[in-house]
Design a protein around this motif. Sequence first.
Motif, PDB file in Angstrom:
ATOM      1  N   LEU A 179       0.825  -1.209   0.000  1.00  0.00           N
ATOM      2  CA  LEU A 179       0.000   0.000   0.000  1.00  0.00           C
ATOM      3  C   LEU A 179       0.858   1.257   0.000  1.00  0.00           C
ATOM      4  N   LEU A 180       1.861   1.318   0.874  1.00  0.00           N
ATOM      5  CA  LEU A 180       2.689   2.515   0.969  1.00  0.00           C
ATOM      6  C   LEU A 180       3.488   2.749  -0.306  1.00  0.00           C
ATOM      7  N   ASP A 181       3.917   1.681  -0.958  1.00  0.00           N
ATOM      8  CA  ASP A 181       4.595   1.839  -2.244  1.00  0.00           C
ATOM      9  C   ASP A 181       3.646   2.460  -3.272  1.00  0.00           C
ATOM     10  N   SER A 182       2.387   2.016  -3.264  1.00  0.00           N
ATOM     11  CA  SER A 182       1.398   2.572  -4.183  1.00  0.00           C
ATOM     12  C   SER A 182       1.133   4.045  -3.890  1.00  0.00           C
ATOM     13  N   LEU A 183       1.034   4.394  -2.613  1.00  0.00           N
ATOM     14  CA  LEU A 183       0.817   5.796  -2.256  1.00  0.00           C
ATOM     15  C   LEU A 183       2.008   6.655  -2.665  1.00  0.00           C
ATOM     16  N   GLY A 184       3.205   6.079  -2.600  1.00  0.00           N
ATOM     17  CA  GLY A 184       4.384   6.804  -3.066  1.00  0.00           C
ATOM     18  C   GLY A 184       4.330   7.088  -4.556  1.00  0.00           C
ATOM     19  N   GLU A 185       3.844   6.127  -5.335  1.00  0.00           N
ATOM     20  CA  GLU A 185       3.697   6.335  -6.774  1.00  0.00           C
ATOM     21  C   GLU A 185       2.668   7.428  -7.068  1.00  0.00           C
ATOM     22  N   ILE A 186       1.599   7.439  -6.285  1.00  0.00           N
ATOM     23  CA  ILE A 186       0.577   8.480  -6.466  1.00  0.00           C
ATOM     24  C   ILE A 186       1.149   9.843  -6.112  1.00  0.00           C
ATOM     25  N   GLN A 187       1.913   9.894  -5.027  1.00  0.00           N
ATOM     26  CA  GLN A 187       2.552  11.141  -4.627  1.00  0.00           C
ATOM     27  C   GLN A 187       3.497  11.646  -5.714  1.00  0.00           C
ATOM     28  N   ALA A 188       4.261  10.768  -6.318  1.00  0.00           N
ATOM     29  CA  ALA A 188       5.196  11.176  -7.364  1.00  0.00           C
ATOM     30  C   ALA A 188       4.461  11.711  -8.592  1.00  0.00           C
ATOM     31  N   GLU A 189       3.305  11.124  -8.885  1.00  0.00           N
ATOM     32  CA  GLU A 189       2.564  11.518 -10.090  1.00  0.00           C
ATOM     33  C   GLU A 189       1.724  12.761  -9.887  1.00  0.00           C
ATOM     34  N   HIS A 190       1.140  12.921  -8.701  1.00  0.00           N
ATOM     35  CA  HIS A 190       0.154  13.987  -8.496  1.00  0.00           C
ATOM     36  C   HIS A 190       0.566  14.990  -7.418  1.00  0.00           C
ATOM     37  N   GLY A 191       1.783  14.894  -6.913  1.00  0.00           N
ATOM     38  CA  GLY A 191       2.173  15.718  -5.777  1.00  0.00           C
ATOM     39  C   GLY A 191       2.112  17.210  -6.005  1.00  0.00           C
ATOM     40  N   ASP A 192       2.216  17.645  -7.242  1.00  0.00           N
ATOM     41  CA  ASP A 192       2.239  19.076  -7.543  1.00  0.00           C
ATOM     42  C   ASP A 192       0.895  19.610  -8.011  1.00  0.00           C
ATOM     43  N   THR A 193      -0.159  18.787  -7.929  1.00  0.00           N
ATOM     44  CA  THR A 193      -1.482  19.225  -8.376  1.00  0.00           C
ATOM     45  C   THR A 193      -2.496  19.048  -7.257  1.00  0.00           C
ATOM     46  N   PRO A 194      -3.554  19.875  -7.243  1.00  0.00           N
ATOM     47  CA  PRO A 194      -4.625  19.671  -6.258  1.00  0.00           C
ATOM     48  C   PRO A 194      -5.295  18.323  -6.520  1.00  0.00           C
ATOM     49  N   PHE A 195      -5.134  17.397  -5.616  1.00  0.00           N
ATOM     50  CA  PHE A 195      -5.594  16.033  -5.840  1.00  0.00           C
ATOM     51  C   PHE A 195      -5.921  15.426  -4.485  1.00  0.00           C
ATOM     52  N   ARG A 196      -7.077  14.796  -4.400  1.00  0.00           N
ATOM     53  CA  ARG A 196      -7.563  14.259  -3.128  1.00  0.00           C
ATOM     54  C   ARG A 196      -7.641  12.742  -3.245  1.00  0.00           C
ATOM     55  N   VAL A 197      -6.848  12.056  -2.455  1.00  0.00           N
ATOM     56  CA  VAL A 197      -6.740  10.602  -2.518  1.00  0.00           C
ATOM     57  C   VAL A 197      -7.383   9.988  -1.279  1.00  0.00           C
ATOM     58  N   ALA A 198      -8.384   9.149  -1.485  1.00  0.00           N
ATOM     59  CA  ALA A 198      -9.016   8.424  -0.378  1.00  0.00           C
ATOM     60  C   ALA A 198      -8.310   7.081  -0.202  1.00  0.00           C
ATOM     61  N   VAL A 199      -7.963   6.762   1.028  1.00  0.00           N
ATOM     62  CA  VAL A 199      -7.361   5.474   1.352  1.00  0.00           C
ATOM     63  C   VAL A 199      -8.361   4.725   2.224  1.00  0.00           C
ATOM     64  N   VAL A 200      -8.985   3.709   1.659  1.00  0.00           N
ATOM     65  CA  VAL A 200     -10.083   3.004   2.318  1.00  0.00           C
ATOM     66  C   VAL A 200      -9.576   1.628   2.740  1.00  0.00           C
ATOM     67  N   TYR A 201      -9.092   1.544   3.973  1.00  0.00           N
ATOM     68  CA  TYR A 201      -8.483   0.313   4.489  1.00  0.00           C
ATOM     69  C   TYR A 201      -8.989   0.058   5.904  1.00  0.00           C
ATOM     70  N   GLY A 202      -8.916  -1.207   6.317  1.00  0.00           N
ATOM     71  CA  GLY A 202      -9.317  -1.581   7.664  1.00  0.00           C
ATOM     72  C   GLY A 202      -8.549  -0.800   8.715  1.00  0.00           C
ATOM     73  N   ALA A 203      -9.207  -0.551   9.843  1.00  0.00           N
ATOM     74  CA  ALA A 203      -8.611   0.273  10.892  1.00  0.00           C
ATOM     75  C   ALA A 203      -7.276  -0.274  11.373  1.00  0.00           C
ATOM     76  N   GLY A 204      -7.078  -1.586  11.314  1.00  0.00           N
ATOM     77  CA  GLY A 204      -5.826  -2.171  11.756  1.00  0.00           C
ATOM     78  C   GLY A 204      -4.626  -1.767  10.927  1.00  0.00           C
ATOM     79  N   HIS A 205      -4.862  -1.301   9.703  1.00  0.00           N
ATOM     80  CA  HIS A 205      -3.775  -0.867   8.830  1.00  0.00           C
ATOM     81  C   HIS A 205      -3.432   0.610   8.998  1.00  0.00           C
ATOM     82  N   VAL A 206      -4.303   1.367   9.614  1.00  0.00           N
ATOM     83  CA  VAL A 206      -4.166   2.819   9.609  1.00  0.00           C
ATOM     84  C   VAL A 206      -2.915   3.321  10.337  1.00  0.00           C
ATOM     85  N   PRO A 207      -2.505   2.767  11.488  1.00  0.00           N
ATOM     86  CA  PRO A 207      -1.258   3.259  12.092  1.00  0.00           C
ATOM     87  C   PRO A 207      -0.059   3.175  11.151  1.00  0.00           C
TER      88      PRO A 207
END
Length: 233
Positions: A179-207
């Motif tokens: 998951l974190l690798d995927s979020l890093g790819e999203i950050q690299a692609e969209h980091g300079d634009t107004p972009f809202r990313v929802a991360v919908v995962y079980g509460a146990g993964h959130v920390p």
Amino acid sequence: MQIIEVTGYAVRSAVLTMRRKGTPLEFVIFPMVHVASPTFYSQVRLRLRECDLIVLEGIRGKSAGVSALTLAYRFAPRRRRNGLQEQRNDLLLPEGIPVVNPDVTATEAMEDLKTLPRWMYILLIIGAPLMGLVFALRGPRAFLDQDHEIEDLPSTLRAEMLADSPLEHALTDRRDQRLLDSLGEIQAEHGDTPFRVAVVYGAGHVPAIVSGLWDRYGYRPREAEWLTVLVPG
């Protein structure tokens, strides 16, 4: 940081918005409970409509072992008097919002679990359905009289078997890394634009999500909104 709040009156989930100074992209973390009131899922759906991309949890493919584990939360909604609903993508995801799923396959999930001591693996496969039956019989009170946070599995099972154990790592480590690798790819692609990313995962993964976004990419929690997961009947 409190992600799930359990009181004698209700269970609530904190939706976290993470931002980085000078960067318009933001991540909105939805700590999910896989059995909840229908209202909870409808409230999440409304907020997902405001996002540009949804990163969704969900083990891909099928296996007998994964099916046995998910029985822990598939039993409860079958008793209508509980007033609960299983998390379902067709009811949760709004139309028109792109969805990516970086989760592991069922084969990978079972490979991780089979690295555990045999007794622990057998106990998990047997214990998850049994806890699901307890939850189905007791309904929301199975959550409300616990002193622990709700995770992907019933909290009593997690407290007794999973917390800070090899099983905890087997269930989450590879999935959190993916998951974190995927979020890093999203950050690299969209980091300079107004972009809202929802991360919908079980509460146990959130920390792991919060610490990973903070440590790797400098995003910090800036807002929190509490949503009611369920109330006693």
